[in-house]
Design an enzyme around this catalytic site. Sequence first.
Site, PDB file in Angstrom:
ATOM      1  N   GLN A   1     -12.093  -3.196  -7.208  1.00 30.40           N
ATOM      2  CA  GLN A   1     -12.453  -2.364  -8.353  1.00 30.40           C
ATOM      3  C   GLN A   1     -11.498  -2.526  -9.518  1.00 30.40           C
ATOM      4  O   GLN A   1     -10.278  -2.459  -9.353  1.00 30.40           O
ATOM      5  CB  GLN A   1     -12.486  -0.896  -7.956  1.00 30.40           C
ATOM      6  CG  GLN A   1     -12.901   0.015  -9.114  1.00 30.40           C
ATOM      7  CD  GLN A   1     -13.042   1.455  -8.674  1.00 30.40           C
ATOM      8  OE1 GLN A   1     -12.046   2.138  -8.434  1.00 30.40           O
ATOM      9  NE2 GLN A   1     -14.272   1.922  -8.567  1.00 30.40           N
TER      10      GLN A   1
ATOM     11  N   ARG B   1     -16.288   2.327  -5.837  1.00 30.82           N
ATOM     12  CA  ARG B   1     -15.836   3.658  -5.451  1.00 30.82           C
ATOM     13  C   ARG B   1     -15.929   4.601  -6.645  1.00 30.82           C
ATOM     14  O   ARG B   1     -15.567   4.247  -7.769  1.00 30.82           O
ATOM     15  CB  ARG B   1     -14.401   3.590  -4.961  1.00 30.82           C
ATOM     16  CG  ARG B   1     -13.793   4.951  -4.694  1.00 30.82           C
ATOM     17  CD  ARG B   1     -12.409   4.846  -4.101  1.00 30.82           C
ATOM     18  NE  ARG B   1     -11.378   4.443  -5.041  1.00 30.82           N
ATOM     19  CZ  ARG B   1     -10.869   5.217  -5.992  1.00 30.82           C
ATOM     20  NH1 ARG B   1     -11.329   6.439  -6.165  1.00 30.82           N
ATOM     21  NH2 ARG B   1      -9.910   4.772  -6.782  1.00 30.82           N
TER      22      ARG B   1
ATOM     23  N   PHE C   1     -16.312  14.116 -13.397  1.00 26.74           N
ATOM     24  CA  PHE C   1     -15.745  12.807 -13.117  1.00 26.74           C
ATOM     25  C   PHE C   1     -16.849  11.775 -13.102  1.00 26.74           C
ATOM     26  O   PHE C   1     -18.031  12.117 -13.084  1.00 26.74           O
ATOM     27  CB  PHE C   1     -15.025  12.832 -11.762  1.00 26.74           C
ATOM     28  CG  PHE C   1     -13.591  12.359 -11.840  1.00 26.74           C
ATOM     29  CD1 PHE C   1     -13.176  11.196 -11.213  1.00 26.74           C
ATOM     30  CD2 PHE C   1     -12.654  13.094 -12.545  1.00 26.74           C
ATOM     31  CE1 PHE C   1     -11.858  10.765 -11.286  1.00 26.74           C
ATOM     32  CE2 PHE C   1     -11.329  12.673 -12.622  1.00 26.74           C
ATOM     33  CZ  PHE C   1     -10.937  11.496 -11.982  1.00 26.74           C
TER      34      PHE C   1
ATOM     35  N   GLU D   1      -9.262   8.748 -15.133  1.00 27.58           N
ATOM     36  CA  GLU D   1     -10.664   8.982 -15.486  1.00 27.58           C
ATOM     37  C   GLU D   1     -10.841  10.412 -15.956  1.00 27.58           C
ATOM     38  O   GLU D   1     -11.788  10.721 -16.694  1.00 27.58           O
ATOM     39  CB  GLU D   1     -11.512   8.727 -14.245  1.00 27.58           C
ATOM     40  CG  GLU D   1     -12.991   8.727 -14.488  1.00 27.58           C
ATOM     41  CD  GLU D   1     -13.697   7.932 -13.409  1.00 27.58           C
ATOM     42  OE1 GLU D   1     -13.596   6.705 -13.424  1.00 27.58           O
ATOM     43  OE2 GLU D   1     -14.331   8.555 -12.533  1.00 27.58           O
TER      44      GLU D   1
ATOM     45  N   HIS E   1     -10.400  -0.661 -12.867  1.00 27.55           N
ATOM     46  CA  HIS E   1     -10.466   0.654 -13.495  1.00 27.55           C
ATOM     47  C   HIS E   1     -10.652   0.441 -14.993  1.00 27.55           C
ATOM     48  O   HIS E   1      -9.958  -0.377 -15.588  1.00 27.55           O
ATOM     49  CB  HIS E   1      -9.171   1.425 -13.221  1.00 27.55           C
ATOM     50  CG  HIS E   1      -9.244   2.877 -13.551  1.00 27.55           C
ATOM     51  ND1 HIS E   1      -9.249   3.340 -14.849  1.00 27.55           N
ATOM     52  CD2 HIS E   1      -9.323   3.966 -12.761  1.00 27.55           C
ATOM     53  CE1 HIS E   1      -9.332   4.658 -14.827  1.00 27.55           C
ATOM     54  NE2 HIS E   1      -9.363   5.065 -13.582  1.00 27.55           N
TER      55      HIS E   1
ATOM     56  N   ARG F   1     -17.447   3.176 -12.357  1.00 26.13           N
ATOM     57  CA  ARG F   1     -16.357   2.373 -12.912  1.00 26.13           C
ATOM     58  C   ARG F   1     -16.718   0.919 -13.140  1.00 26.13           C
ATOM     59  O   ARG F   1     -16.284   0.318 -14.119  1.00 26.13           O
ATOM     60  CB  ARG F   1     -15.140   2.444 -11.991  1.00 26.13           C
ATOM     61  CG  ARG F   1     -14.466   3.779 -12.083  1.00 26.13           C
ATOM     62  CD  ARG F   1     -13.300   3.874 -11.144  1.00 26.13           C
ATOM     63  NE  ARG F   1     -12.667   5.177 -11.282  1.00 26.13           N
ATOM     64  CZ  ARG F   1     -11.644   5.580 -10.570  1.00 26.13           C
ATOM     65  NH1 ARG F   1     -11.135   4.779  -9.657  1.00 26.13           N
ATOM     66  NH2 ARG F   1     -11.125   6.771 -10.752  1.00 26.13           N
TER      67      ARG F   1
ATOM     68  N   HIS G   1      -7.547  -2.146  -9.729  1.00 24.29           N
ATOM     69  CA  HIS G   1      -7.086  -0.809  -9.365  1.00 24.29           C
ATOM     70  C   HIS G   1      -7.202  -0.499  -7.876  1.00 24.29           C
ATOM     71  O   HIS G   1      -6.307   0.117  -7.292  1.00 24.29           O
ATOM     72  CB  HIS G   1      -7.906   0.201 -10.171  1.00 24.29           C
ATOM     73  CG  HIS G   1      -7.569   1.627  -9.904  1.00 24.29           C
ATOM     74  ND1 HIS G   1      -6.292   2.133 -10.092  1.00 24.29           N
ATOM     75  CD2 HIS G   1      -8.311   2.670  -9.459  1.00 24.29           C
ATOM     76  CE1 HIS G   1      -6.286   3.421  -9.781  1.00 24.29           C
ATOM     77  NE2 HIS G   1      -7.498   3.776  -9.396  1.00 24.29           N
TER      78      HIS G   1
ATOM     79  N   LEU H   1      -2.136   3.291 -15.116  1.00 24.69           N
ATOM     80  CA  LEU H   1      -3.384   4.023 -15.010  1.00 24.69           C
ATOM     81  C   LEU H   1      -3.487   5.153 -16.027  1.00 24.69           C
ATOM     82  O   LEU H   1      -2.587   5.971 -16.155  1.00 24.69           O
ATOM     83  CB  LEU H   1      -3.494   4.615 -13.601  1.00 24.69           C
ATOM     84  CG  LEU H   1      -4.729   5.441 -13.305  1.00 24.69           C
ATOM     85  CD1 LEU H   1      -5.958   4.568 -13.335  1.00 24.69           C
ATOM     86  CD2 LEU H   1      -4.594   6.105 -11.940  1.00 24.69           C
TER      87      LEU H   1
END
Lengths: 294, 336, 560
Positions: C227, C372, C114, C242, C229, C273, C337, C239
């Site tokens: 944030q 994050r 990730f 990721e 995304h 991100r 996001h 979404l």
Amino acid sequence: MKVAFWPGCVSKGACPELYVSTQAIAEPLGLELHELVSAPCCGAGVLSEQNAELAEALNGLTLAMAEAEGADLMTICSTCQGVLSNHNYQLKNDPARLQKANATISDQGFSYRGTTTVKHLLWMLFEDIGIDRVASAIKRKLTGLKIAPFYGCYILRPVEALGLRERPERKTYLDQLIALLGAEPVEYRGATKCCGFPMLTFNREKALAMGGSHIIEAKEKGADLLVTPCPLCHLNLDAQQPDAARVLKKDIDVPIFHLPQLLGLAFGFEPEQLRLNHHVVPTRGALEKVELKV
Amino acid sequence: MQFTIEVGRYNPEGQYAENAVPGHPFPPPWNASPVRHYQTFNVELPEHAVVLDALIEIREYQDPSLAVRCACRSAICGSCGIWINGHANLACKSKLAEFTKDGKTRVESPPSMPIIRDLVCDMTPFWDKHLAVKPWLQNKLPIPPPDEEYRVPNASMEELIQEVSCISCGVCLMDCESFAVNQEFLGPQALAQAYRYAGDPRDAETKERLGDYSKAGGIWDCTHCFECVQQCPKGVAPLDQILKLRKMAVDAGFTNNPGTRHADAFAESVRDSGRLNELTLLPKSVGFFNIVEQLRTLPGAFNLIRAGKLPPLIHKKIPGVNRIKTIFERVGGRFK
Amino acid sequence: MIIDHDVIVLGAGLAGMRAGLEAAREGANVAIVSKVHPIRSHSSAAQGGINAAIGELDSWESHAFDTIKGSDYLADQDAVEVMCREAPQDIIEFEHMGVIFYRGADGRLGTRAFGGASQARTYFVGDITGQALLVTLYDQILKAGVKVYEEWFATELFMDGGACRGVVALEMIAGELHLLRAKAVIVASGGLGRLYEPSTNALICTGDGYSLAYHAGAPLMDMAMVQYHPTTLAGSGFLMTEAARGEGAYLLNSLGERFMKKYAPNKMELAARDVTSRAEATEIAEGRGIDGNVLLDLRHLGPEVILKKLPQIHEMALDYLDIDMIKKPVPVRPGMHYQMGGIKTDVEGATIIAGLYAAGEVACVSVHGGNRLGANSLLDTIIFGRRSGRAAAGYAKGAPASRGGEDVLRAEQARLQDLMARPYTGETCAGLRLELATMMDEKVGLYRGDAGLHEALDKLQEFRRRYQNVAVGDKGRVFNQALTFVLELGYLLDCGETVIRDAIVRKESRGAHTHVDYPERNDVDWLKHTLLTLRREGEEPEISHVPVTITRWQPEVRTY
């Protein structure tokens, strides 16, 4: 047109009128029925559920028999259509399963190569025989009758195996046919619903309530009769109708016709030739509307 | 592109005067009626728009009193299960272009569930049925220590992804045929979740579960019609899970029910003659000693006799029936 | 009605239900209040996975460092240590609850890669991890018999003597307002995605908790850290996890280049991100985008991987864009996001207000700082959900019973009645919200500047004035959504104001806050948090600062 004819169990048992009327309409439709007399029962989904391998072998045998005849397999029962289509789909797409099924049946003189097409008479009318041929065989238009189609679950779901993604029009053939024969198709929700037969022995009352409620819905929309391409549905809707009326505490009295009987009437046959005098729910009232007696 | 939507309205309060918004330019809300009826709206949306887009557009800019549950708009929260043209579907996954019939799309709260307001139904029967199957892991002992997981093959976890994909939208129950005539039936979602736990190798109470699910209202009250498989927007195929449960229950010994007897009678008939013997199927399924049920089926038999439809008393065997017997011997399992 | 409990949890997502479960285990009389059924909570939309350093080849220190670096050094390191240390046991606890995590060949939990992680430590279930965790936790709530007030909409926190003593909530089905008294309240109401357009968030993510706590006097911290995304579906903004990039997907510009090579040569598509989103925005701004998007290419992963590990996004691309990602790349763009900032809490979930706790996205401990990492949010919810549940239950044991409140209830009823009586002026709730959200995306989005931020603040004040003219379009009692939408817009305005003000204050660029007038990170002046506290209604918030807690990782240059 030659077909490997699979009559199913019920048309040779409790619904002989279906068998007789199918034989009758073969000639006007140009159908050469090569009956698969040694083919086993399809299992109606009951066997498939409890023992998939067994059901696959049994249906694989039937499919192999049709393949040996060198013709498409024609069914006259929605349930046979559904079960055979499902197993055919599995066997055609999973070589391991095909191998397993063949291992069980091959020393019995048959081996399935995966080339059989399974089609209900209803589909063949539109896709192989052609509606022009059907129209030209009509000698008696059924004008004045309001007919509610009752398809039967297994000829409509699940869509994948039944080829309904490629041919969604199959979901409307019965409505179209009724119109073609000169009658008025009745639109109602129950047309594509379940008659309750699979549950008859588990929960009799609810099974009868199911079937009965669909007939009542059609009746309230003006239907003179229901027509179904499935003899198991026919049993639940016709033979059990008096009981269903008792459970729902409502009069029903709507006759249920088999698909070939409807075709037979349109092709000029007399009601007795199609055994329309051997139904549990009398067909007299509906027949009178097209000036026929039984 | 223009779309026409017929929306089912319902408001239990039904007082027009109280519901009118002072100075609002649109006509008085139709929701001022405790009788269910339809109100037609026209919306202008892109051609790939979904039913939910239309409902949100109506709610935001035409009639703010339209009540509809929705959140994620992308088929993961499960809020927007409603009836569209007479079948239950997720509004956010139903393209208007596909559903438009005779120039319009009709949406309403599903009649099989109690209604609260407009398109909002009371999902209590659904949640109650979910709770009824004890949908939690009954940990198999010994439970590993807090820093260690159960060791299970990945295949056994992947197998359950189909059931865990359920978003509890209720669409399967809304269109379930058996539920429509039998409110006691646990229904497709609850039973699919029942399999999710019964089929989990870490669950301890599998046998007990199967016993519970074999009772009235359980796995044998499903009419096998595939509606839930067809309508489910996440591919959970609840019927497939019910059938798995049936097989598991029978294998676990829960055979004292009409479902198992039915299958046994069916198989016996096909094994012996190649075909189904309807004459013996019914009596054998209900159980020879179940006099009450036997008597109940008698009128049906008389009707068949009267109509001349009784199957031949001597059930014929098909030519080449030995083939069938061989197949049963080879792969018949308990039907041998 | 007035109903008494020991602990009330506001929100039934992962954090809320975990808190409720823990409080129940501690013996508290707990009730969860949620404006939607628990299963409808936005936690179900989380797709990719949940992080933990399990096993000998990994260490919590490595996880902590990745998180702190990912946060651009704004995260409080003591809080991050707690989260990373406790992660393994919490994940295993969920496995014992029955979550069907992916397994490696040895039957033990298996991982995927990730963003921003030095090694693969993301545990997952297909691409429906959030849903899998949520439904399992919900089943545990059923097993434990925890009370849930379903479809009850919170309108106000009940404050008494400076402490939080309960919640006023509207029971939507009956249309009745109730006071739920408690000794402790845990706010776990999720994010504020509807403040921005486009956003991956559901329609219910309207920042209720931030506003409720703000008006109760709880400081909101680092609200500017919003944030974006990198991979949200073109058009709808849904979404695209990721995990796609974790499984090896590429990001391509209009020239077919894997452009991340220029911005993050080591981690490529798996950079943090904010780095990735800015890279995409730059590519698009410099003319190498395709209709305002870049492409997410998964073709080389093959159908087996896509259908087994990413089935949900495969279906979404088909449903909403008619694109089969097995055959064609999918157009994506950055979309708002997640909110890293929020209600300031300590590692037990406690705010400075007695009896008020917070957990999950709405809280700011801070573990995410300025950015994050993917798969850290699900972790955040269960760790701090558990901790705040425990802490609140413990506090409630020693606290006196909550009393009174009849006047508060009456006042709130009157306020809502006044709101309902507003005449229609032409101003629609949805229209105003859209204007607000579009403005936020333009001026307070990926790139911020002094001029734009001040314009945003002026615009916001204008929106506040116009908000007074928004009428409630339904006068009914039963399930009145028109009323709740108007209340939610009010919450969003509070959120907007605090985000803008925080952005104005922070004169540097750090993490998700990219200030074009102060493009460098400034550890000398700005290694600290910003707090916004409302001292009096109708006034500007008081601005204060607290230093970032550093334990062992000194801030470094942050490259991927």
